[in-house]
Design a protein around this motif. Structure first.
Motif, mmCIF file in Angstrom:
data_model
loop_
_atom_site.group_PDB
_atom_site.id
_atom_site.type_symbol
_atom_site.label_atom_id
_atom_site.label_comp_id
_atom_site.label_asym_id
_atom_site.label_seq_id
_atom_site.Cartn_x
_atom_site.Cartn_y
_atom_site.Cartn_z
ATOM 1 N N UNK A 324 0.784 -1.230 0.000
ATOM 2 C CA UNK A 324 0.000 0.000 0.000
ATOM 3 C C UNK A 324 0.819 1.284 0.000
ATOM 4 N N UNK A 325 2.054 1.231 0.471
ATOM 5 C CA UNK A 325 2.777 2.490 0.620
ATOM 6 C C UNK A 325 3.757 2.716 -0.511
ATOM 7 N N UNK A 326 3.918 3.983 -0.913
ATOM 8 C CA UNK A 326 5.011 4.294 -1.831
ATOM 9 C C UNK A 326 6.347 4.094 -1.110
ATOM 10 N N UNK A 327 7.439 3.985 -1.845
ATOM 11 C CA UNK A 327 8.743 3.759 -1.201
ATOM 12 C C UNK A 327 9.247 4.995 -0.470
ATOM 13 N N UNK A 328 8.837 5.165 0.771
ATOM 14 C CA UNK A 328 9.192 6.358 1.539
ATOM 15 C C UNK A 328 10.359 6.079 2.473
ATOM 16 N N UNK A 329 11.064 7.132 2.802
ATOM 17 C CA UNK A 329 12.172 7.029 3.730
ATOM 18 C C UNK A 329 12.004 8.109 4.803
ATOM 19 N N UNK A 330 12.097 7.707 6.074
ATOM 20 C CA UNK A 330 11.932 8.666 7.177
ATOM 21 C C UNK A 330 13.193 8.675 8.043
ATOM 22 N N UNK A 331 13.709 9.860 8.372
ATOM 23 C CA UNK A 331 14.819 9.895 9.325
ATOM 24 C C UNK A 331 14.292 9.624 10.739
#
Lengths: 372, 347
Positions: A324-331
């Motif tokens: 379901x999620x786009x390829x996101x990156x979180x610090x």
């Protein structure tokens, strides 16, 4: 759920009695036995005409086939019955939004990353969230924590609890109750692990269990596989049994995976891609020297994969695989409250970089206390 | 000459034939059923059945006979006519549709494979939604069967893709037929979800059973136009000790799926996992289930990373030329790759 595949053919009323007897005489007892043979094989074995064999297979198949549901029906069920439509919120706002509310129920979610990056911290926080009363945003359930590497720390658990939910934890006895709801198991081998899972299934707590954590799955399996040409996967049927447990209990299962060095002949391309080697992308791909310890077969089996990594001293959590999620990156950073996102607006990562696992420039293991 | 032992008959029937002196099929295939029944001491209906099943088998070999006699045969000309009206399901990615000749074709089995996270399930859900686009909008107006063997189907995601599709349709009717259908009711996302039949399969036995049962199911639900199996591989990669038996069972399943595709004009889409394969002195990625399986699908598409973009590559197809096209997975589903324009120069 009763397993229809082991249903005895002799008990299938829609089959003519004579046919049933023929199956029995040839020692084809269950539906599974019968369906593992083709119609031609059955015709030979049972000494019946092809039409009869086909009919018998059709009848058995109809009985064994699982029923269908429309997706709309499933959606309505989820909305009606489950907390947040079947998600365990991580309370990391950005991540929860990306995952439609949190870690999904009924599937496997994997955390991959180098040691000391915060996988266990993440697991501890999730355990707390699942155990917390619903008034505080939890699931009010029990947690089974399978601690393979003996890394579970009750002290740290309570600490995260006090700092994350000060109001809840100041009330009398809640800390004790919370900790009491988390059952830690320490299997020493894959066989013992399977036994633990069986116990979970059979235990009277079954309906109260809201989360199962395995930290770490990779430690259960020795690291030699995927190198050789061994056809059999060491995890083999365990994958199906874990998946079916997640679905039967409708709980999220979170498992951690270690990393290992990329081997020299790490395979990342198909034979038809050969002609294009030597391009820029090659140098870029070799930036990352780490790969998940459990290989591609395992990666296919997990539904959500979160990669934890560090780049130039900053830690990132990446949604590497998710329906379901786009390829996101979180610090993120690890504080006294556990894993905390520094930014709720994830950065979308282009290309296969989302799967890369970097491990540079962080030597400190975990910030304890309040030394932010 | 075909011998009796190779015929599709039960052992006792074969025994009776051989005992009566008939060792080859040709030796009795022209005997009237009544005489055969007398000679073998069986009922006339059984004799008729024997003759029928034998003639079905040998007809395929009878090349000299005119095609009108062979049951179910078609001339290449007829097939051409049919291929021209062959309907296809759009993938919602114009570039991908382009190399596929318009989309995933009905009446055929298409296998789609790729590494974890490349978007196999996404494409599967997209097709389950797109098959329902009504005729007026250039679609099929069909329904979908989604067979989930891995448990990776997400209803929320299906809803999201259905919403996007419903919005696109509303947009389309606003742009192309102003006024004419002013009263038309917008197709709701929930209508899309209502028309996806979801089967959750937990073991390979269930998978075999379900595929056997599909023929009946589709007969009862004639408007099903796509069958998606996500993934064909999962249960067959574990719990199978005997590789020969696995190949046999998979072969049988593939034949049934092809038959379904032809008989009902449905598109069969099989999602496959990848594995590592040793050939020519090095390891490569390859679709799972081995070499004999790779013959079972008519078309084979491999999804892969090329630099920072997702690409689909036609690995095998009798009618399409080998090509690749970029695509992307967006919040709305499968779409054209965003950086498409600048990419075309490099390729």
């Amino acid at each position: 759920m009763a397993k229809k595949e082991v249903m005895k053919i002799s008990e299938m009323g829609s089959l003519p009695k004579s046919t049933r007897n023929k199956f029995l005489a040839r020692n084809i007892i269950t539906a599974k036995d019968a369906l593992s043979l083709t119609e031609f094989e059955l015709m030979e074995l049972l000494d019946v005409s092809l039409a009869d064999a086909t009919l018998a297979v059709a009848l058995i198949s109809e009985i064994v086939s699982p029923p269908y549901q429309t997706v709309q029906f499933l959606l309505e069920q989820r909305m009606k019955k489950e907390h947040r439509m079947g998600h365990l919120p991580t309370l990391l706002k950005g991540l929860d939004a990306a995952l439609f509310g949190g870690i999904p129920f009924g599937t496997l979610t994997e955390l991959v990353g180098p040691s000391g990056i915060g996988k266990t911290q993440f697991c501890l926080k999730l355990s707390l969230l699942a155990a917390l009363p619903s008034g505080y945003g939890g699931l009010d359930g029990h947690v089974i924590y399978i601690d393979v590497e003996s890394k579970f720390s009750s002290k740290r658990l309570i600490e995260i609890g006090y700092n994350s939910f000060p109001i809840a934890f100041c009330s009398d006895g809640l800390a004790k109750e919370m900790a009491g709801r988390i059952t830690v198991l320490r299997p020493g081998s894959l066989a013992e692990f399977t036994e633990s899972l069986q116990k979970v299934k059979a235990s009277p707590l079954q309906n109260k269990v809201k989360l199962l954590i395995v930290d770490s799955m990779a430690a259960l399996v020795s690291g030699e596989y995927e190198q050789g040409a061994s056809k059999k996967h060491p995890l083999g049927w365990h994958i199906s049994s874990i998946k079916s447990l997640a679905e039967e209990l409708r709980i999220p299962i979170v498992m951690t995976n270690q990393v290992r060095a990329r081997s020299a002949n790490q395979i990342t391309r198909y034979s038809f891609e050969e002609s294009r080697t030597g391009s820029v992308e090659d140098s870029r791909q070799s930036d990352s020297h780490l790969v998940a310890a459990l290989g591609i077969h395992w990666a296919h089996a997990v539904t959500v994969r979160l990669v934890l990594e560090s780049r130039s001293g900053q830690r990132f959590i990446k949604v590497a695989k998710s329906p379901m999620s786009p390829p996101l990156s979180f610090p993120f950073e690890v504080t006294s409250m556990g894993v905390v996102l520094l930014n709720d607006d994830g950065v979308e990562m282009p290309g296969p970089q989302i799967n890369a696992i970097d491990h540079q420039g962080h030597s400190d293991i975990i910030y304890h206390g309040d030394q932010r | 000459m075909e011998v009796v032992t190779s015929a599709a008959l039960s052992a006792s029937q074969k025994g009776k034939l051989i005992a009566a002196g008939y060792t080859s099929i040709a030796s009795f295939s022209s005997i009237p059923p009544f005489n055969l029944a007398l000679e073998l001491k069986i009922s006339e209906t059984e004799a008729l059945e024997i003759l029928k099943s034998v003639s079905n088998g040998s007809m395929l070999e009878a090349t000299s006979s005119s095609h009108t006699i062979v049951n179910g045969a078609q001339s290449a000309w007829d097939m051409l006519q049919e291929e021209e009206v062959l309907v296809r399901i759009t993938t919602s990615c114009a570039d991908l549709d382009h190399i596929l000749g318009g989309g995933i074709s009905c009446k055929e089995v298409t296998e789609i494979g790729g590494v974890p996270g490349i978007g196999k399930t996404q494409l599967g859900i997209q097709l389950a939604v797109n098959v329902q686009i009504p005729y007026d909008y250039g679609g099929l107006g069909g329904k979908a069967i989604y067979i989930d063997t891995e448990g990776s189907f997400m209803v929320e995601r299906a809803l999201q893709i259905a919403e996007a599709c419903s919005d696109d349709m509303a947009e389309y009717s606003r742009m192309y037929r102003k006024g004419s259908h002013a009263s038309e009711v917008k197709r709701q996302p929930k209508d899309f979800l209502e028309n996806i039949f979801y089967f959750r399969v937990c073991t390979y036995t269930e998978q075999i059973a379900l595929i056997n049962y599909l023929e009946k199911f589709i007969t009862e639900h004639k408007d099903v136009k796509v069958v998606i199996v996500d993934s064909i591989t999962f249960h067959f990669r574990q719990d199978f000790d005997d590789m020969a038996s696995r190949t046999r069972v998979l072969g049988g399943m593939a034949l049934k799926l092809m038959k379904l595709a032809r008989k009902f004009g449905v598109a069969v889409v099989l999602l496959n996992q990848v594995t590592t394969k040793y050939s020519d002195g090095s390891f490569h990625l390859a679709l799972a289930l081995g070499d004999s399986w790779s013959h079972s699908s008519t078309n084979r598409i491999i999804l892969h990373w090329n630099g920072n973009e997702r690409y689909a590559y036609i690995d095998k197809s009798p009618s399409l030329r080998s090509a690749s096209a970029p695509y992307s997975v967006t919040a709305n589903g499968i779409r054209n790759s965003g950086s498409n324009t600048k990419r075309t120069k490099i390729m």
